[in-house]
Enzyme design. Structure first.
Site, PDB file in Angstrom:
ATOM      1  NE  ARG A 148      -3.531   2.670   0.514  1.00 10.70           N
ATOM      2  CZ  ARG A 148      -4.399   3.160  -0.348  1.00 10.70           C
ATOM      3  NH1 ARG A 148      -4.616   2.542  -1.482  1.00 10.70           N
ATOM      4  NH2 ARG A 148      -5.062   4.255  -0.087  1.00 10.70           N
ATOM      5  CD  GLU A 149       2.208   3.548   3.759  1.00 14.35           C
ATOM      6  OE1 GLU A 149       2.694   4.648   3.423  1.00 14.35           O
ATOM      7  OE2 GLU A 149       1.098   3.451   4.313  1.00 14.35           O
TER       8      GLU A 149
END
Length: 423
Positions: A148-149
Site C-alpha cells: 500500500r505504501e
C-alpha cells in the site's frame, strides 16, 4: 459659515493628501521579496539558526555541511508560506463533500497488489517466517502495508529528504513539526546508515519503502539483513522487519487476527461501535453476529476482546475488529486504510476477495452540514469526537443513539433527511 475660515477646508485637504502621499511613497519603493531573496534568507537560516541547534544535538559539522551541500528550497511542495509572500488562502475544508468509501477499495488495484504480494510472499518466505517468529506480526500484514505504501518498493521516491524537510522547516505552514523531523533526519545521516545522495523521501518527508518519518525511523527501523545498517531504501528484509517492529512497538498482539467481516442482525443496535466499547467475541456471537463468510470465529479468539465497526453505518460492510485493527491505524489514522490493509492481507494469505457487504450511496453530504449535525448532537450531550464534518465512530454511534431515542430506525450514519430534524 461658522467654523470655516476662508480657504480652510480645501487647504487642510491638500495638506492631508500630500501627507498621505508622502507616507505611502516609501511602500512603493519596497517590492515584494523575490524567490532569490527568500533563498538568501534560507541560506542564512541554515547556517546561523539551524546549525547551532544541530550542533547542540550532537550532529557533526562534517555531516551537517555534507547534508546541505547543493540544497536549495523546493518551491513545488504544497502548503508553503514563504516569508514576505502573501499567506496561503485558508482552505474551507468544511465546505467540501466527504467521499463515499467505495472508491477507496479499487478492486483492480487490490487484485494487482494481492497477486504481486503473493509472489513476494513466496520469494521472501524464509525472511517473513523469521519476522513472524521475531515479532509475531503475520507476513501478510507486513506485505500489505509495504504494498500500500510504495507498491512493494516500486514507487519512485526521487526527492532529497533533506531538501523537502528543510524547505518545510523553513517556510511551511507546520514549521516546528518539520524542524523536529529535520533534526531527526540529520541524526540518521550522522549515524551512517545512509549517505546524503541516497537519503530519499516523499514530498511530505516520509522515508524509503515503509514511508517512515525520520523520528519514526530512529525509533522503529531495524537492521534485519545483518549488514550493520538500517536500510529501508534498498533492503527488503530491513524494510519488512522495520514495519513489523513498528507495529509491535505500537502494541500488536501476537496470534490475533485484525478483524472479521460480519452480518449484524437488525435487532442489534449499530450504535455499539468503537474501541472503548470492546467486548469478548463470545458476547458479539451471542447477539447473533456471524462472520459473513459462514465460518465461525476462531476458537482462540472467543474470549478475547473485539469491537464493532460500521464505517458506513448500516449502509456498508460491517465488522468485528480486534485491537490489532487499531494498531494498523497507528500507521495511518484512518478506518478505511486499516480495512484496506486487512483486506489486502487476507487476499495475500488466503486468496480472499472483496468485502461481501456493499457500500451504499453515502458520502455526498457537505462537511459543513455534517459539522452542523455534530454541533447539534453536542448541544444535546452526545460525544461526537469533535465537529470536523467527518463521521468518525463517535459521531456514527451518537447518530444511532439519537435516532433510536427519537423513534427512528438507527442507521448510524449522517443522512440528508436528518438536517431538518437535528437542530
Amino acid at each position: 459659515m461658522p467654523g470655516r475660515a476662508e480657504g480652510g477646508v480645501p487647504r487642510r485637504l491638500r495638506i492631508f493628501a500630500l501627507a498621505l502621499a508622502a507616507a505611502l511613497l516609501p511602500l512603493s519603493c519596497y517590492a515584494a521579496p523575490s524567490k532569490a531573496d527568500v533563498e538568501a534568507q534560507f541560506e542564512k537560516w541554515v547556517q546561523s539558526d539551524l546549525w547551532p541547534e544541530a550542533k547542540a544535538n550532537g550532529i557533526s559539522e562534517k555531516v551537517f555541511q555534507a547534508a546541505f551541500s547543493g540544497i536549495t528550497l523546493n518551491w513545488n511542495l504544497p502548503d508553503l508560506a514563504p516569508p514576505g509572500f502573501p499567506p496561503p488562502k485558508e482552505q474551507k475544508q468544511t465546505q467540501a463533500e466527504f467521499s463515499s468509501p467505495a472508491p477507496y477499495f479499487n478492486e483492480d488495484q487490490l487484485k494487482k497488489l494481492a497477486a504481486t504480494g503473493r509472489g513476494f510472499a513466496a520469494q521472501y518466505g524464509s525472511t517473513l517466517k523469521r519476522i513472524e517468529k521475531t515479532y509475531g506480526v503475520p507476513g501478510s500484514i507486513v506485505l500489505a502495508i509495504w504494498g500500500r505504501e510504495t507498491g512493494f518498493g516500486a514507487a519512485k521516491i526521487p526527492n532529497s529528504a533533506i531538501e523537502v524537510l528543510a524547505t518545510k522547516a523553513f517556510m511551511s505552514t507546520r514549521k516546528e513539526m518539520f524542524r523536529t523531523e529535520l533534526v531527526a533526519a540529520l541524526h540518521i545521516l550522522d549515524g551512517g546508515d545512509v549517505t546524503p545522495a541516497n537519503f530519499k523521501g516523499s514530498w511530505a518527508g516520509a522515508l524509503g519503502q515503509p514511508q517512515f518519518m525520520p523520528t519514526s525511523y530512529l525509533k522503529y527501523a531495524v537492521d534485519f539483513d545483518g549488514d550493520g545498517h538500517r536500510n529501508i531504501w534498498t533492503s527488503v528484509p530491513d524494510t519488512l522487519a522495520s514495519i513489523a517492529n513498528y507495529l509491535v512497538k505500537k502494541g500488536w498482539q501476537r496470534n490475533r487476527d485484525w478483524g472479521f467481516e460480519v452480518s449484524i442482525p437488525e435487532a442489534v443496535s449499530c450504535a455499539q461501535e468503537g474501541p472503548d466499547l470492546a467486548k469478548p467475541l463470545s458476547h458479539w456471537a451471542s447477539l447473533g453476529i456471524d462472520r459473513i463468510s459462514g465460518k465461525g470465529f476462531p476458537s482462540g479468539e472467543m474470549k478475547a476482546e473485539g469491537m464493532m465497526l460500521v464505517p458506513a453505518g448500516r449502509d456498508g460492510p460491517e465488522f468485528i475488529v480486534t485491537p490489532n485493527f487499531y494498531i494498523i491505524k497507528e500507521y495511518n489514522n484512518s478506518d478505511l486504510y486499516a480495512l484496506y490493509i486487512g483486506n489486502l492481507a487476507d487476499r495475500i494469505a488466503y486468496n480472499g476477495g472483496a468485502f461481501q457487504g456493499r457500500w451504499g450511496d453515502v458520502g455526498k453530504m457537505l462537511r459543513s452540514d455534517v459539522a452542523a449535525m455534530q454541533k447539534a448532537l453536542e448541544r444535546q450531550g452526545y460525544d461526537v469526537g469533535g465537529s470536523d464534518g467527518l463521521p468518525g465512530y463517535k459521531t456514527r454511534r451518537s447518530i444511532g443513539q439519537w435516532q433510536a431515542k427519537n423513534g427512528m430506525k438507527p442507521t448510524c450514519f449522517p443522512e440528508a433527511t436528518m438536517k431538518g430534524k437535528l437542530k
